[in-house]
Design a protein around this motif. Structure first.
Motif, mmCIF file in Angstrom:
data_model
loop_
_atom_site.group_PDB
_atom_site.id
_atom_site.type_symbol
_atom_site.label_atom_id
_atom_site.label_comp_id
_atom_site.label_asym_id
_atom_site.label_seq_id
_atom_site.Cartn_x
_atom_site.Cartn_y
_atom_site.Cartn_z
ATOM 1 N N HIS A 140 0.812 -1.227 0.000
ATOM 2 C CA HIS A 140 0.000 0.000 0.000
ATOM 3 C C HIS A 140 0.845 1.278 0.000
ATOM 4 O O HIS A 140 0.296 2.379 0.073
ATOM 5 C CB HIS A 140 -0.941 0.012 1.212
ATOM 6 C CG HIS A 140 -1.958 -1.073 1.190
ATOM 7 N ND1 HIS A 140 -2.849 -1.231 0.150
ATOM 8 C CD2 HIS A 140 -2.226 -2.079 2.062
ATOM 9 C CE1 HIS A 140 -3.629 -2.288 0.389
ATOM 10 N NE2 HIS A 140 -3.266 -2.829 1.544
ATOM 11 N N HIS B 35 -7.111 -7.738 10.633
ATOM 12 C CA HIS B 35 -6.532 -8.021 9.312
ATOM 13 C C HIS B 35 -6.652 -9.506 9.016
ATOM 14 O O HIS B 35 -6.484 -10.322 9.911
ATOM 15 C CB HIS B 35 -5.042 -7.648 9.288
ATOM 16 C CG HIS B 35 -4.296 -8.290 8.156
ATOM 17 N ND1 HIS B 35 -4.285 -7.767 6.891
ATOM 18 C CD2 HIS B 35 -3.600 -9.457 8.084
ATOM 19 C CE1 HIS B 35 -3.586 -8.572 6.087
ATOM 20 N NE2 HIS B 35 -3.158 -9.605 6.789
ATOM 21 N N ARG C 30 -12.031 -14.034 5.634
ATOM 22 C CA ARG C 30 -12.456 -12.743 5.086
ATOM 23 C C ARG C 30 -13.980 -12.632 5.066
ATOM 24 O O ARG C 30 -14.533 -11.539 5.214
ATOM 25 C CB ARG C 30 -11.799 -12.483 3.730
ATOM 26 C CG ARG C 30 -10.300 -12.170 3.929
ATOM 27 C CD ARG C 30 -9.540 -11.957 2.650
ATOM 28 N NE ARG C 30 -9.849 -10.722 1.976
ATOM 29 C CZ ARG C 30 -9.218 -9.554 2.171
ATOM 30 N NH1 ARG C 30 -8.245 -9.459 3.064
ATOM 31 N NH2 ARG C 30 -9.546 -8.477 1.475
ATOM 32 N N ASP D 22 -5.102 -12.082 2.160
ATOM 33 C CA ASP D 22 -6.047 -12.063 1.040
ATOM 34 C C ASP D 22 -5.822 -13.172 0.019
ATOM 35 O O ASP D 22 -6.560 -13.250 -0.977
ATOM 36 C CB ASP D 22 -6.083 -10.684 0.379
ATOM 37 C CG ASP D 22 -4.741 -10.291 -0.229
ATOM 38 O OD1 ASP D 22 -3.828 -11.140 -0.289
ATOM 39 O OD2 ASP D 22 -4.624 -9.128 -0.645
HETATM 40 MG MG MG Z 1 -5.429 -6.496 2.666
#
Ligand code: MG
Ligand code: ATP
Length: 140
Positions: free
Chosen positions: A52, A115, A85, A118
């Motif tokens: 990021h 968190h 998730r 992914d």
């Molecule tokens: Mg992420």
């Protein structure tokens, strides 16, 4: 068995939600293989969220993640990455499905409690970022 790296973020710790969130994780069938409380340095937080770097929220995210202790953990389950998730819901709690951890406990798109990796590949990389293999229990 698939693994995912989870972090109970500093807002989760500050709001005294470690127990509540961990209960939901275990009730959903995830096995905890490793867990610790750590205060991330700027370097550690930047390394973890390197993908990021350059985004408008990056500096604020690093300040948030280094603003207090957090609780990384290794979870195991079939389909652990996607199932976790689904349990936490969308990044933005306003868009997270009802009953998900973020919908219930998160204050904002940044301070979103938890968190989860992914992808299985990122899960392996992120697990190794926090835990040497000998700190991960084979059974529990
Ligand atoms: Mg992420
Ligand atoms: P995480 O990687 O923490 O599990 P995620 O995969 O749902 O969350 P990412 O897009 O990877 O979301 O963003 C990483 C984290 O950066 C988010 O969880 C949140 O804390 C913060 N973040 C993401 N988007 C924004 C934004 N638009 N504004 C502020 N913070 C953001």
């Amino acid at each position: 068995m698939e693994r995912t790296l989870v972090i109970l973020k500093p807002d989760c710790v500050r709001k005294e939600l470690i127990g509540e969130v961990t209960r939901r994780i275990q009730d959903a069938g995830f096995r905890i293989r490793a867990l610790k409380m750590v205060s991330l340095s700027e370097k550690e937080a930047e390394g973890f969220y390197a993908v990021h770097e350059g985004k408008p929220f990056f500096e604020s995210l690093i300040a948030f993640m280094t603003g207090g202790p957090c609780v990384p953990m290794v979870l195991e389950k079939e389909n652990a990455v996607d199932d976790f998730r689904a349990l936490i819901g969308a990044t933005d709690p306003d868009e997270a499905d009802e009953g998900t951890i973020r919908a219930e406990f998160a204050d904002s798109i940044e301070q979103n409690i938890v968190h989860g990796s992914d992808s299985p590949e990122n899960g392996r990389r992120e697990v190794a970022y926090f835990f040497p293999e000998h700190e991960i229990a084979a059974h529990s």
